[in-house]
Scaffold this active site. Structure first.
Site, short mmCIF file in Angstrom:
data_model
loop_
_atom_site.label_atom_id
_atom_site.label_comp_id
_atom_site.label_asym_id
_atom_site.label_seq_id
_atom_site.Cartn_x
_atom_site.Cartn_y
_atom_site.Cartn_z
N GLY A 135 0.84 -1.24 0.00
CA GLY A 135 0.19 -0.02 -0.02
C GLY A 135 0.85 1.25 0.06
O GLY A 135 2.00 1.29 0.51
N GLU A 181 5.58 -5.68 5.68
CA GLU A 181 5.89 -7.11 6.04
C GLU A 181 5.95 -7.85 4.61
O GLU A 181 7.04 -8.85 4.66
CB GLU A 181 4.86 -7.76 6.81
CG GLU A 181 3.50 -7.51 6.52
CD GLU A 181 2.42 -8.35 7.33
OE1 GLU A 181 2.83 -9.53 7.57
OE2 GLU A 181 1.39 -7.84 7.53
N ASP A 203 0.55 1.15 9.49
CA ASP A 203 0.03 0.05 10.39
C ASP A 203 1.30 -0.13 11.72
O ASP A 203 0.89 -0.42 12.61
CB ASP A 203 0.01 -1.43 9.78
CG ASP A 203 -1.45 -1.31 9.07
OD1 ASP A 203 -2.08 -0.56 9.03
OD2 ASP A 203 -1.58 -2.28 8.25
N MET A 240 -7.79 1.68 9.48
CA MET A 240 -7.19 0.74 9.21
C MET A 240 -5.99 -0.03 10.10
O MET A 240 -5.85 0.71 11.34
CB MET A 240 -6.23 0.93 7.90
CG MET A 240 -6.99 1.27 6.81
SD MET A 240 -5.81 1.86 5.36
CE MET A 240 -7.10 1.47 4.00
N ARG A 258 -23.89 5.65 14.12
CA ARG A 258 -23.45 5.98 12.58
C ARG A 258 -22.13 5.54 12.57
O ARG A 258 -21.34 5.40 13.60
CB ARG A 258 -23.59 7.42 12.32
CG ARG A 258 -25.18 7.90 12.24
CD ARG A 258 -25.86 7.05 11.17
NE ARG A 258 -27.42 7.74 11.19
CZ ARG A 258 -28.55 7.25 11.80
NH1 ARG A 258 -28.31 6.16 12.56
NH2 ARG A 258 -29.55 7.61 11.55
N ARG A 314 -3.96 7.14 3.94
CA ARG A 314 -2.84 6.76 3.18
C ARG A 314 -2.69 8.01 2.50
O ARG A 314 -1.36 8.07 1.86
CB ARG A 314 -3.03 5.56 2.26
CG ARG A 314 -3.11 4.23 2.97
CD ARG A 314 -3.13 3.13 1.82
NE ARG A 314 -3.33 1.91 2.35
CZ ARG A 314 -2.52 1.31 2.89
NH1 ARG A 314 -0.86 1.85 3.12
NH2 ARG A 314 -2.52 -0.27 3.51
#
Length: 341
Positions: free
Chosen positions: A10, A102, A127, A169, A265, A274
């Site tokens: 990502g 990773e 992350d 995330m 909500r 990102r």
């Protein structure tokens, strides 16, 4: 020396800052820099682009990656590894700087171990789950974006007397959820590695209402295990379920509303975490990592990764860095739990 650079997995803010730093140091030393396009896919398919002073200029505040990225795993493709080696040698590269998390660095580690591939790594993931380094670049920006969103949701939650569920995330680890939740004053935080049941979460929310607090903010990591929220689903080349398609935040909101009766909500931050320009901290960290990676290449210290230990940039074995995930420990989660309910 002719050095290749690739960015895999990502995207995240700070990738271009690393490219800039590696490029600057290699060029100052008389070397050439080549961008490997679209991650490991570029080495599998032979996709390259020369990077000169003009190409790496003005990159510091720019998000994303100018050389593209993908989640390609050459070890899962027919003849993929052979093509990587062939294209690497065919284009005259002497070394590769692999920037990723990773999965990307796992490929790099395996190539080094099995083929003595001349690669060094730079730890990138929003992350913050790579072991052997205190922080990865991209994480600070993601936390800042999530914290700002939580701050904004407080006013809406209070105005409408609602429970607001914020999905952030974090596939296997809850670092973004914990850090942004603490910074944003969340009332409940749910992460994969420190499980809190729905019953416990609802009890915390009810206690707030009993004390006259008619709204609550719940932050949930996308990797939180909620029964029925993520059954099945497509997987990528590294075997990961695409969590954005499973909707844990929406499922959690339905559970909270049905069990408490409070209007609930959901806001899913998704890929906005990102995007955009990196924070000052990520720009500096990415720059330091890039310079260290270029130094490791110059010294021929392959199979290593730049890492942050305290305030020092050091190098560690790629094998060590990708051996296990760095999860949120109990003492960190205890800081968040002190403000639940």
């Amino acid at each position: 020396m002719r050095v290749g650079i690739l960015t895999g997995g990502g995207d995240c803010p700070g990738l271009n800052a690393v490219i800039r730093a590696v490029g600057r140091r290699v060029m100052v030393r008389g070397g050439e820099v080549v961008g490997v396009l679209d991650g490991w896919k570029g080495l599998v398919e032979g996709l390259f682009e020369p990077l000169g002073p003009r190409e790496i200029s003005g990159l510091l505040p720019r998000g994303g990656t100018i050389i593209g990225t993908s989640r390609t795993n050459p070890f899962k493709l027919d003849g993929g590894v052979e093509k990587v080696l062939e294209h690497f040698q065919g284009t005259g590269l002497d070394a590769l700087v692999a920037i990723g998390g990773e999965d990307t660095l796992g490929v790099a580690s395996r190539l080094y171990a099995e083929h003595n591939f001349p690669v060094v790594g730079v730890p990138k993931t929003i992350d913050n789950d790579l072991s052997a380094t205190d922080y990865t670049f991209g994480f600070d920006t993601a936390v800042s974006i999530a914290t700002e969103a939580i701050d904004r949701l407080h006013t809406t939650a209070e105005s409408h007397n609602r429970v607001m569920v914020v999905e952030v995330m974090g596939r296997h680890t809850g670092w973004i959820a914990v850090m942004s939740g603490i910074a944003g004053g969340a009332d409940v935080i749910l992460i994969p590695e420190q499980p809190v049941s729905i019953d416990e979460a609802c009890a915390d929310i009810r206690r707030r209402h009993e004390r006259g607090k008619d709204f609550s903010i719940v932050v949930v990591s996308e990797g939180y295990e909620l029964e029925g929220a993520r059954d099945g689903g497509d997987v990528d080349e590294f075997g990961h379920v695409r969590l954005s398609e499973r909707g844990v935040g929406a499922a959690l909101a339905r559970e909270i509303e049905s069990r408490t009766g409070y209007e609930t909500r959901t806001t899913v931050l998704g890929h906005v975490q990102r995007g955009g320009t990196p924070t000052a901290r990520d720009r500096v960290l990415a720059t330091r990592y890039g310079l260290k990676a270029a130094d490791l290449v110059q010294e021929g210290k392959f199979g290593r990764m730049a890492a942050l230990h305290g305030d020092a940039i050091v190098d560690v074995a790629l094998e060590e860095a990708t051996a296990e995930l760095k999860t949120v420990p109990e003492n960190w989660f205890a800081v968040a739990k002190a403000f639940f309910g």
